[in-house]
Design an enzyme around this catalytic site. Structure first.
Site, short mmCIF file in Angstrom:
data_model
loop_
_atom_site.label_atom_id
_atom_site.label_comp_id
_atom_site.label_asym_id
_atom_site.label_seq_id
_atom_site.Cartn_x
_atom_site.Cartn_y
_atom_site.Cartn_z
N CYS A 80 34.70 39.96 44.55
CA CYS A 80 34.15 38.60 44.46
C CYS A 80 34.42 37.88 43.14
CB CYS A 80 32.64 38.59 44.74
SG CYS A 80 32.21 39.22 46.36
N ASP A 81 35.19 38.49 42.24
CA ASP A 81 35.49 37.79 40.98
C ASP A 81 36.83 38.27 40.43
OD1 ASP A 81 35.12 36.00 38.94
OD2 ASP A 81 33.82 37.30 37.74
#
Length: 326
Positions: A80-81
């Site tokens: 997610c990043d």
């Protein structure tokens, strides 16, 4: 809060920063020390002092990150990043994925998850509309596409002046092709980068594992193309020399064949008319008559092979007969 999301990462660290232990009170995560070199540092160096990052290096790093994502997704975890600052480089140049602060363990019920947003320029269009979609594996693939785009062009695909402008541009999906910014970008790598950044998630590669295989295929194709071009260049340089050598060889061969023809006629004439020399061996006479017939009927290529494969005894006897006649 980070402990559930980090659970299981200790067994999945082939291309991730190794986690050796987690303690909740006080909160402490013991992990591998990789170093202070990251893709973000390489980008800053390339932008400020150059040179541009080569497509081959970008491919190697992208394959490493795709492999890391494949392991994570297989374990039910989304990063997610994904961004250059969270991709560290080991001393051997291997890229490893770090910073799982926004990671989501998809095995945990959605009601118990802590919703976090990654860095805005790397968030997928569906993630901007629905925070739950940002935790899906294909959102990580979109982020990887943005990282590849940035490494190839030294700039982000979208440059909105404000967060709202950036969101509008990401949702629109209108971006410049990497080759329009840097003409040396290979078309195959550009195609895969844009496929990863497709605004529709179902048109991206089906998984991180498939992405790794596609990146590896592009790597092998570029390697083959490079070696093929080098081979063609060497061949182009060598052909004139080879042609000259073959022409010289054929000229010498034709001259030798003319001399051989004259010698053959002499041997046959001696064998038919002379009685003052020893009898001509049958195999020499057969060789000379065959070659004379070959010149008449145009089958000299076959007879040249015969002549070249003759024994030294035949050739020596033939030369002796010609010498005696002289």
């Amino acid at each position: 809060r980070d402990q559930p999301r980090s659970r299981g990462l200790g067994d999945v660290y082939k291309r991730q920063v190794k986690i050796y232990g987690i303690r909740s009170s006080p909160l402490c995560i013991v992990q591998e020390f990789v170093g202070d070199d990251s893709l973000d540092d390489r980008l800053q160096q390339s932008t400020s002092v150059g040179p541009e990052l080569s497509p081959e290096c970008v491919l190697e790093w992208a394959i490493d990150v795709a492999e890391a994502l494949a392991d994570l997704h297989h374990a039910g975890i989304s990063h997610c990043d994904v961004k250059p600052a969270n991709i560290l480089l080991r001393k051997d140049g291997t890229a490893v994925l770090a910073d799982f602060g926004a990671a989501v363990d998809r095995k945990i019920p959605s009601s118990q998850r802590v919703a976090e947003f990654g860095s805005l320029p790397y968030v997928s269009p569906e993630g901007l509309k629905d925070p739950a979609a940002a935790s899906l594996p294909k959102s990580d693939l979109y982020s990887l596409g943005v990282v590849i785009y940035q490494l190839l062009t030294n700039q982000l695909p979208y440059d909105g002046e404000s967060p709202s402008d950036l969101v509008t541009q990401i949702n629109a999906g209108n971006l410049a092709r990497p080759s329009s910014i840097r003409p040396t970008v290979p078309r195959s790598l550009e195609w895969l980068c844009l496929k990863l950044m497709h605004s529709e998630a179902n048109k991206r590669p089906s998984s991180a594992a498939q992405t790794r295989r596609m990146l590896t295929g592009v790597k092998y194709w570029l390697s083959f193309r490079t070696h093929a071009l080098v081979t063609l260049l060497i061949a182009a340089l060598a052909l004139p020399t080879l042609g000259f050598a073959l022409t010289r060889s054929w000229t010498d061969t034709d001259q030798n064949q003319e001399q051989d023809g004259e010698d053959d006629e002499k041997v046959v004439e001696i064998a038919d008319t002379c009685t003052d020399i020893p009898p001509t061996p049958w195999f020499v006479l057969l060789d000379c008559r065959l070659c004379r017939a070959g010149r008449v009927y145009g089958c000299m290529p076959v007879l040249r092979w015969w002549r070249n494969s003759c024994t030294p005894r035949l050739l020596a006897t033939r030369q002796a007969i010609v010498s005696v006649s002289q």
